[in-house]
Design a protein around this motif. Structure first.
Motif, PDB file in Angstrom:
ATOM      1  N   LEU A   1      64.900  78.873  74.386  1.00 17.70           N
ATOM      2  CA  LEU A   1      63.689  78.203  73.907  1.00 17.70           C
ATOM      3  C   LEU A   1      62.447  78.591  74.710  1.00 17.70           C
ATOM      4  N   GLN A   2      62.553  78.691  76.020  1.00 17.88           N
ATOM      5  CA  GLN A   2      61.368  78.999  76.817  1.00 17.88           C
ATOM      6  C   GLN A   2      60.933  80.453  76.626  1.00 17.88           C
ATOM      7  N   PHE A   3      61.888  81.336  76.445  1.00 22.94           N
ATOM      8  CA  PHE A   3      61.543  82.727  76.128  1.00 22.94           C
ATOM      9  C   PHE A   3      60.800  82.782  74.810  1.00 22.94           C
ATOM     10  N   GLN A   4      61.282  82.026  73.840  1.00 25.89           N
ATOM     11  CA  GLN A   4      60.639  82.012  72.523  1.00 25.89           C
ATOM     12  C   GLN A   4      59.248  81.393  72.594  1.00 25.89           C
ATOM     13  N   ALA A   5      59.081  80.398  73.470  1.00 24.47           N
ATOM     14  CA  ALA A   5      57.797  79.717  73.557  1.00 24.47           C
ATOM     15  C   ALA A   5      56.791  80.431  74.456  1.00 24.47           C
ATOM     16  N   GLY A   6      57.223  81.468  75.174  1.00 26.74           N
ATOM     17  CA  GLY A   6      56.306  82.168  76.067  1.00 26.74           C
ATOM     18  C   GLY A   6      56.040  81.406  77.348  1.00 26.74           C
ATOM     19  N   LYS A   7      57.072  80.715  77.862  1.00 23.07           N
ATOM     20  CA  LYS A   7      56.949  79.975  79.116  1.00 23.07           C
ATOM     21  C   LYS A   7      57.926  80.555  80.137  1.00 23.07           C
ATOM     22  N   ASP A   8      57.506  80.523  81.387  1.00 21.65           N
ATOM     23  CA  ASP A   8      58.355  81.023  82.464  1.00 21.65           C
ATOM     24  C   ASP A   8      58.840  79.835  83.283  1.00 21.65           C
ATOM     25  N   THR A   9      60.053  79.377  83.010  1.00 24.67           N
ATOM     26  CA  THR A   9      60.580  78.214  83.717  1.00 24.67           C
ATOM     27  C   THR A   9      61.532  78.586  84.849  1.00 24.67           C
ATOM     28  N   ASP A  10      62.017  79.825  84.867  1.00 25.60           N
ATOM     29  CA  ASP A  10      62.970  80.212  85.907  1.00 25.60           C
ATOM     30  C   ASP A  10      62.353  81.111  86.976  1.00 25.60           C
ATOM     31  N   GLY A  11      61.037  81.368  86.881  1.00 27.74           N
ATOM     32  CA  GLY A  11      60.384  82.173  87.907  1.00 27.74           C
ATOM     33  C   GLY A  11      60.857  83.608  87.958  1.00 27.74           C
ATOM     34  N   ARG A  12      61.160  84.170  86.800  1.00 26.35           N
ATOM     35  CA  ARG A  12      61.593  85.567  86.734  1.00 26.35           C
ATOM     36  C   ARG A  12      60.810  86.286  85.644  1.00 26.35           C
ATOM     37  N   VAL A  13      60.269  87.438  85.984  1.00 31.64           N
ATOM     38  CA  VAL A  13      59.607  88.293  84.998  1.00 31.64           C
ATOM     39  C   VAL A  13      60.037  89.730  85.256  1.00 31.64           C
ATOM     40  N   ILE A  14      59.830  90.555  84.252  1.00 35.58           N
ATOM     41  CA  ILE A  14      60.181  91.971  84.346  1.00 35.58           C
ATOM     42  C   ILE A  14      58.903  92.791  84.231  1.00 35.58           C
ATOM     43  N   VAL A  15      58.678  93.633  85.213  1.00 30.06           N
ATOM     44  CA  VAL A  15      57.509  94.516  85.213  1.00 30.06           C
ATOM     45  C   VAL A  15      57.962  95.899  84.753  1.00 30.06           C
ATOM     46  N   VAL A  16      57.338  96.388  83.713  1.00 30.43           N
ATOM     47  CA  VAL A  16      57.650  97.709  83.164  1.00 30.43           C
ATOM     48  C   VAL A  16      56.447  98.617  83.405  1.00 30.43           C
ATOM     49  N   VAL A  17      56.652  99.660  84.189  1.00 35.78           N
ATOM     50  CA  VAL A  17      55.562 100.575  84.535  1.00 35.78           C
ATOM     51  C   VAL A  17      55.911 101.979  84.046  1.00 35.78           C
ATOM     52  N   THR A  18      55.015 102.563  83.280  1.00 37.20           N
ATOM     53  CA  THR A  18      55.181 103.943  82.821  1.00 37.20           C
ATOM     54  C   THR A  18      54.110 104.800  83.475  1.00 37.20           C
ATOM     55  N   GLY A  19      54.550 105.764  84.265  1.00 38.03           N
ATOM     56  CA  GLY A  19      53.620 106.691  84.904  1.00 38.03           C
ATOM     57  C   GLY A  19      53.480 107.956  84.087  1.00 38.03           C
ATOM     58  N   HIS A  20      52.272 108.489  84.033  1.00 35.98           N
ATOM     59  CA  HIS A  20      52.000 109.692  83.246  1.00 35.98           C
ATOM     60  C   HIS A  20      51.473 110.801  84.152  1.00 35.98           C
ATOM     61  N   GLY A  21      51.898 112.027  83.837  1.00 39.91           N
ATOM     62  CA  GLY A  21      51.431 113.201  84.556  1.00 39.91           C
ATOM     63  C   GLY A  21      50.937 114.256  83.585  1.00 39.91           C
ATOM     64  N   PRO A  22      50.627 115.451  84.096  1.00 39.24           N
ATOM     65  CA  PRO A  22      50.144 116.528  83.221  1.00 39.24           C
ATOM     66  C   PRO A  22      51.181 116.930  82.184  1.00 39.24           C
ATOM     67  N   ASN A  23      50.695 117.516  81.104  1.00 40.91           N
ATOM     68  CA  ASN A  23      51.552 118.075  80.058  1.00 40.91           C
ATOM     69  C   ASN A  23      52.497 117.031  79.471  1.00 40.91           C
ATOM     70  N   ASN A  24      51.990 115.785  79.335  1.00 42.99           N
ATOM     71  CA  ASN A  24      52.735 114.674  78.730  1.00 42.99           C
ATOM     72  C   ASN A  24      53.992 114.271  79.507  1.00 42.99           C
ATOM     73  N   ALA A  25      54.058 114.615  80.780  1.00 39.49           N
ATOM     74  CA  ALA A  25      55.182 114.166  81.611  1.00 39.49           C
ATOM     75  C   ALA A  25      55.091 112.651  81.796  1.00 39.49           C
ATOM     76  N   ALA A  26      56.249 111.979  81.828  1.00 42.80           N
ATOM     77  CA  ALA A  26      56.269 110.522  81.953  1.00 42.80           C
ATOM     78  C   ALA A  26      57.473 110.079  82.770  1.00 42.80           C
ATOM     79  N   ALA A  27      57.321 108.968  83.474  1.00 41.63           N
ATOM     80  CA  ALA A  27      58.417 108.358  84.232  1.00 41.63           C
ATOM     81  C   ALA A  27      58.271 106.852  84.116  1.00 41.63           C
ATOM     82  N   ARG A  28      59.391 106.156  83.937  1.00 36.16           N
ATOM     83  CA  ARG A  28      59.342 104.701  83.737  1.00 36.16           C
ATOM     84  C   ARG A  28      60.161 103.993  84.815  1.00 36.16           C
TER      85      ARG A  28
END
Length: 218
Positions: free
Chosen positions: A151-178
């Motif tokens: 329910l809290q995930f569906q409602a957009g609430k953080d009740t357990d103090g856990r989040v996931i950070v997703v970072v995508t880095g970009h370089g020359p020639n469309n190179a990418a790392a996540r």
């Protein structure tokens, strides 16, 4: 007369042999040249392939460096967004649809491409990063449904103090790392069962007006 005819025949035979020899030598030379040209072409292609592989590795390294830099900036951002009782509820969206993307005015360099104001890298490096913040899907309680849902995930609430950070880095020639990392506060709530307990190593608890104080250390 017969002797002159024989001499003429012999001269013609010798001339024919010389012509055939010259033809054979020319054929050998041509085959050798073709082989040398083919070998030279193969060498050029091999060198080009090696250079291409080296450049690709360098571009991937730039992209990974950008992703790691984005993680560091995201950690600084999250420290400013955590709220007592709400955790990181202000930076997650219902069902992660869409994932929360902090603006570059709050999270430095987020989504800013090379050469533009706000990009933190040398323009010649061709590096930039994108940061998203997502709630963990098992942020409960669980509603068995059907269909089952947290329910809290569906409602957009953080009740357990856990989040996931997703970072995508970009370089020359469309190179990418996540890079994906799960972030929690430095210590979660650990109730004190008795006065002066060490609270699992976080913060010693004391009596407050005859009651018990919860140890909370973020």
């Amino acid at each position: 007369m017969s002797q002159q005819s024989n001499q003429a025949d012999l001269a013609r035979t010798r001339d024919g042999c010389r012509r055939r020899q010259r033809g054979s030598v020319l054929l050998v030379v041509m085959v050798s040249l073709v082989a040398l040209v083919s070998l030279g072409t193969l060498t050029v292609l091999t060198v080009r392939s090696g250079l291409s592989g080296t450049s690709h590795d360098r571009f991937k390294a730039v992209a990974l460096f950008a992703a790691e830099s984005g993680v560091a900036v995201a950690m600084d951002y999250l420290r400013t967004q955590h709220q007592e009782g709400l955790n990181w509820g202000s930076v997650v969206n219902p069902n992660n649809n869409p994932a929360f993307v902090p603006p570059a005015s709050d999270l430095l360099g987020n989504g800013v491409k090379p050469g533009l104001p706000g990009n933190l890298f040398d323009p010649a490096l061709g590096a930039w990063y994108e940061v998203e913040i997502r709630n963990n899907r098992d942020d409960g309680p669980l509603d068995p449904g059907p269909p089952p849902r947290f329910l809290q995930f569906q409602a957009g609430k953080d009740t357990d103090g856990r989040v996931i950070v997703v970072v995508t880095g970009h370089g020359p020639n469309n190179a990418a790392a996540r890079i994906d990392i799960e972030v929690t506060p430095r210590a979660q709530v650990v109730p004190c069962e008795t006065s002066n307990a060490d609270n699992s190593g976080f913060r010693r608890c004391d009596n407050l007006a005859g009651g018990v104080q919860n140890g909370r250390n973020f």
